[in-house]
Structure formats: structure tokens, C-alpha cells
Design a protein around this motif. Structure first.
Motif, short mmCIF file in Angstrom:
data_model
loop_
_atom_site.label_atom_id
_atom_site.label_comp_id
_atom_site.label_asym_id
_atom_site.label_seq_id
_atom_site.Cartn_x
_atom_site.Cartn_y
_atom_site.Cartn_z
N CYS A 1 39.58 -20.35 9.53
CA CYS A 1 39.57 -20.46 10.99
C CYS A 1 39.24 -21.89 11.34
O CYS A 1 38.70 -22.64 10.53
CB CYS A 1 38.61 -19.46 11.62
SG CYS A 1 36.88 -19.86 11.45
N ASN A 2 39.59 -22.28 12.56
CA ASN A 2 39.33 -23.65 12.98
C ASN A 2 38.33 -23.72 14.12
O ASN A 2 38.30 -24.67 14.86
CB ASN A 2 40.64 -24.35 13.36
CG ASN A 2 41.36 -23.61 14.48
OD1 ASN A 2 40.88 -22.61 15.00
ND2 ASN A 2 42.53 -24.11 14.84
N ASP A 3 37.48 -22.71 14.21
CA ASP A 3 36.48 -22.63 15.26
C ASP A 3 35.14 -22.27 14.62
O ASP A 3 35.01 -21.23 13.98
CB ASP A 3 36.91 -21.55 16.27
CG ASP A 3 35.93 -21.38 17.41
OD1 ASP A 3 34.75 -21.08 17.14
OD2 ASP A 3 36.35 -21.52 18.56
N SER A 4 34.16 -23.13 14.79
CA SER A 4 32.87 -22.92 14.13
C SER A 4 32.15 -21.67 14.61
O SER A 4 31.49 -20.98 13.82
CB SER A 4 31.97 -24.15 14.31
OG SER A 4 31.80 -24.43 15.69
N LYS B 1 33.61 -18.90 15.70
CA LYS B 1 34.31 -17.78 15.06
C LYS B 1 33.95 -17.71 13.57
O LYS B 1 33.77 -16.63 13.02
CB LYS B 1 35.82 -17.91 15.23
CG LYS B 1 36.58 -16.75 14.64
CD LYS B 1 38.06 -16.84 14.87
CE LYS B 1 38.71 -15.63 14.23
NZ LYS B 1 40.13 -15.83 14.00
N MET C 1 32.79 -30.65 13.92
CA MET C 1 33.56 -29.58 14.54
C MET C 1 33.07 -29.41 15.97
O MET C 1 31.92 -29.73 16.27
CB MET C 1 33.36 -28.25 13.80
CG MET C 1 33.82 -28.24 12.37
SD MET C 1 33.59 -26.62 11.61
CE MET C 1 31.81 -26.49 11.54
N ASN D 1 31.66 -27.29 19.20
CA ASN D 1 30.75 -26.17 19.44
C ASN D 1 29.55 -26.12 18.50
O ASN D 1 28.45 -25.86 18.93
CB ASN D 1 31.46 -24.82 19.41
CG ASN D 1 32.57 -24.73 20.42
OD1 ASN D 1 32.41 -25.17 21.55
ND2 ASN D 1 33.70 -24.19 20.03
#
Length: 107
Positions: free
Chosen positions: A4-7, A9, A28, A30
Motif C-alpha cells: 500500500c502507499n498510505d501509512s 492504511k 511518507m 500522514n
């Protein structure tokens, strides 16, 4: 393997699943990689966390290792074989810990 590319998530994935190895960037949105490292280790201390960054400082390197990072990779990567070696090392480390724990429990 999941990515995934969202910390945020990624943290939810770590909370809800068993990951033996987590590879995270340090920079990253967030949440930075250091915070993700700390959170991952709080859920499972044996999770092998490999940090990577193109923006390294001595302070970030030391923080990563102090908070339990298994390894630290600088970008750009030397080669894909180099990354595989680091992952293999993490797998070997987990296997050694498991054997040690089994030995303690068997006594």
C-alpha cells in the motif's frame, strides 16, 4: 505479499494481519516510517521492519535502529538481489528467534 502507499492504511493492515516482515519508507504522508516502525513493533515485537529512504541522516538511522528496525536500506537500491539478501537475512533472524523460543518452552 501486500502493498500500500498510505501509512495510515499500512498501520491498519499491520493491526489486522500477521506480517513477519514490513518494508517501509521513512518519508511518507500522514505518518513517517519511524512512527510506523514503533506501531508495528507494539503489535508484534518479532515483526522484522526494514526501513528505506533516499533522505538519510545519522539521527534517522540511529532512531530506526533504536526503535527496532531490522535493517536500513538507502535509495537508490544497489540491485534487486541486494534487497532479496536483506529480506532473506530477516527471514533467517526470525527462524533463529523461533528456534530459541521453542527451546525455552521445551525446557
Amino acid at each position: 505479499m501486500e502493498t500500500c502507499n498510505d501509512s495510515v492504511k499500512a498501520l491498519e493492515m499491520i493491526k489486522n494481519n500477521k506480517f513477519h516482515i514490513v518494508i517501509t519508507d521513512i518519508v511518507m504522508p500522514n505518518m513517517n516510517g519511524i512512527d510506523l516502525l514503533k506501531a508495528a513493533k507494539s503489535y508484534d515485537a518479532l515483526t522484522q521492519v526494514i526501513m528505506m529512504t533516499g533522505y538519510s541522516t545519522m539521527e534517522i538511522t540511529i532512531q530506526s535502529l533504536e526503535f527496532g528496525a531490522n535493517d536500513y536500506i538507502l535509495k537508490p537500491f544497489k540491485s534487486i538481489e541486494y534487497i532479496i539478501e536483506i529480506i532473506d537475512y530477516s527471514i533467517q533472524k526470525l527462524e533463529r528467534w523461533r528456534e530459541s523460543i521453542r527451546g525455552l518452552v521445551a525446557k
